[in-house]
Design an enzyme around this catalytic site. Structure first.
Site, short mmCIF file in Angstrom:
data_model
loop_
_atom_site.label_atom_id
_atom_site.label_comp_id
_atom_site.label_asym_id
_atom_site.label_seq_id
_atom_site.Cartn_x
_atom_site.Cartn_y
_atom_site.Cartn_z
N GLY A 167 -7.87 -5.91 11.72
CA GLY A 167 -8.48 -5.98 10.40
C GLY A 167 -8.19 -4.74 9.58
O GLY A 167 -8.52 -3.65 9.98
N ASP A 168 -7.52 -4.90 8.44
CA ASP A 168 -7.17 -3.71 7.67
C ASP A 168 -7.11 -3.96 6.17
O ASP A 168 -6.33 -3.36 5.46
CB ASP A 168 -5.83 -3.13 8.14
CG ASP A 168 -4.69 -4.13 8.03
OD1 ASP A 168 -4.92 -5.26 7.58
OD2 ASP A 168 -3.55 -3.76 8.37
N ALA A 221 3.89 -8.52 16.85
CA ALA A 221 4.81 -7.39 16.91
C ALA A 221 4.21 -6.12 17.50
O ALA A 221 4.93 -5.26 18.01
CB ALA A 221 5.35 -7.11 15.50
N THR A 232 -4.83 -9.43 15.30
CA THR A 232 -4.42 -10.67 14.65
C THR A 232 -4.15 -10.40 13.17
O THR A 232 -4.61 -9.41 12.61
CB THR A 232 -5.50 -11.76 14.79
OG1 THR A 232 -6.71 -11.29 14.17
CG2 THR A 232 -5.78 -12.04 16.26
N GLU A 272 0.82 -1.21 0.00
CA GLU A 272 0.00 0.00 0.00
C GLU A 272 0.86 1.26 0.00
O GLU A 272 1.96 1.28 0.56
CB GLU A 272 -0.88 0.03 1.25
CG GLU A 272 -1.83 -1.16 1.35
CD GLU A 272 -2.46 -1.30 2.72
OE1 GLU A 272 -3.56 -1.89 2.80
OE2 GLU A 272 -1.87 -0.83 3.72
N ASP A 317 -2.84 -15.45 22.88
CA ASP A 317 -2.50 -15.72 21.48
C ASP A 317 -2.64 -17.22 21.28
O ASP A 317 -2.37 -18.00 22.19
CB ASP A 317 -1.06 -15.27 21.19
CG ASP A 317 -0.75 -15.18 19.70
OD1 ASP A 317 -0.60 -14.05 19.20
OD2 ASP A 317 -0.66 -16.24 19.03
#
Length: 347
Positions: free
Chosen positions: A234-235, A147, A209, A64, A169
């Site tokens: 979420g991206d 991270a 996540t 992106e 996790d």
């Protein structure tokens, strides 16, 4: 050998110098500073060029470009998101960024942004939580301990006064890594065996996540009233973390609706699903948290103005310091019309 002129040189902040700068300032102080810069730019929201990021999707990830300008400076970030990279010993996200002078078009800063993106994302989360989370929030569930997790935890501590982080996790080693890294930070860490256990007693629920899929990290019945949800994982299209029912019960706050409706949790909802833009809350034009039972949800996807703020901050902090070196990046012929002559003379 030709010596480059001053006009040819652009300050460059390498990964090593970024780490040195962060240690010089202090992680928590830098998170507070970045949150202030980001909040200041949200207050100037209407001045900025705004466009959804330019994304190139593949089966394994996304690359992106994220540009914006306030009319005086122009900034962009190159960033990728490749969830499969971790299994190959690589970062899921890498980034670099550039800041330029609008008047001349000349770059004034080139910098790594892999570490800086983690810092600005965490600073944004905590800045938003300052406006939306229940007052006195001292416990956060951190679901997804990759991270971002330490940065998110420390930002909430630095800006909200968080005391406890409950870690979950699916890979316990990730939670153990996060807990070890946060040892000595002043935060209590609790490693949990399930998302349900992690959210017990937490006023802030952060999901982070990486899998490029529509997953249900939090189911509707897991989320009670009165919490703040910080959904940062979420991206991109086709990737979500929250059950649709949670969105239906929440007041949802977003950065830039045209981008969030494509990439965020609200891609699950109809196009007319009501959301509130954060800049309006920060300026007092719209309500944030209004009662103790309200569920507030920050549907975070990251927006270029946050990167612009981070670039602006780094430019200010490295000026007249040893935390950068000058890169011979721009051609500067004696006669601006004689670029070829400059090339010939170099031979």
């Amino acid at each position: 050998m030709n010596t480059p002129s001053e006009k040819a040189l652009v300050p460059f902040v390498s990964v090593d110098n970024m780490m040195r700068l962060i240690h010089h300032i202090g992680v928590e102080q830098m998170l507070r500073d970045l949150a202030d810069y980001i909040e200041d730019d949200f207050k100037r929201w209407e001045l900025f060029d705004k466009t959804p990021r330019v994304a190139s999707h593949s089966d394994v990830g996304v690359i992106e470009l994220m540009p914006t300008s306030d009319g005086e400076a122009y900034g962009f970030k190159y960033v990728n998101g490749h969830p499969k990279n971790t299994a190959e010993g690589l970062q899921t996200v890498t980034a670099f960024g550039l800041l330029a002078d609008v008047y001349t078009g000349y770059p004034v800063l080139l910098t790594e942004m892999t570490i800086l993106t983690a810092l600005r994302t965490a600073a944004t989360s905590a800045m938003v939580a300052k406006h939306l989370a229940p007052k006195g929030s001292d416990t956060m569930a951190m679901i997804g301990n990759g991270a971002q997790s330490e940065f998110q935890s420390l930002a909430m501590k630095a800006i909200l006064g968080l005391k406890t982080v409950r870690l979950y996790d699916k890979d316990r080693a990730a939670s153990e890594k996060c807990a070890a890294n946060l040892a000595g930070s002043g935060l209590e860490t609790v490693i949990c065996a399930s998302p349900e256990e992690a959210i017990e007693g937490a006023q802030i629920l952060t999901t982070c996540t990486a899998d490029k899929q529509c997953a249900t990290i939090l189911t509707d019945n897991m989320v009670g009233s009165g919490v703040h949800i910080n959904a940062i994982g979420g991206d991109c299209p086709g990737k979500t973390e929250l059950a649709k029912g949670i969105l239906e019960r929440s007041d949802v706050f977003v950065e830039f609706p045209p981008q969030t409706r494509v990439e965020g949790e609200i891609q699950q909802m109809d196009d007319d699903f009501a959301v509130t833009e954060l800049w309006q809350v920060i300026l007092g034009q719209k309500d944030g948290r209004t009662n103790d039972r309200q569920i507030t949800l920050f549907d975070s996807v990251g927006f270029a103005i946050e990167d612009f703020s981070a670039l602006r901050y780094v430019r200010d902090k490295v000026r007249d310091t040893e935390f950068h070196y000058d890169l011979d990046l721009l051609a500067d012929p004696d006669d601006p019309r004689d670029l070829f002559g400059m090339l010939q003379r170099a031979g």
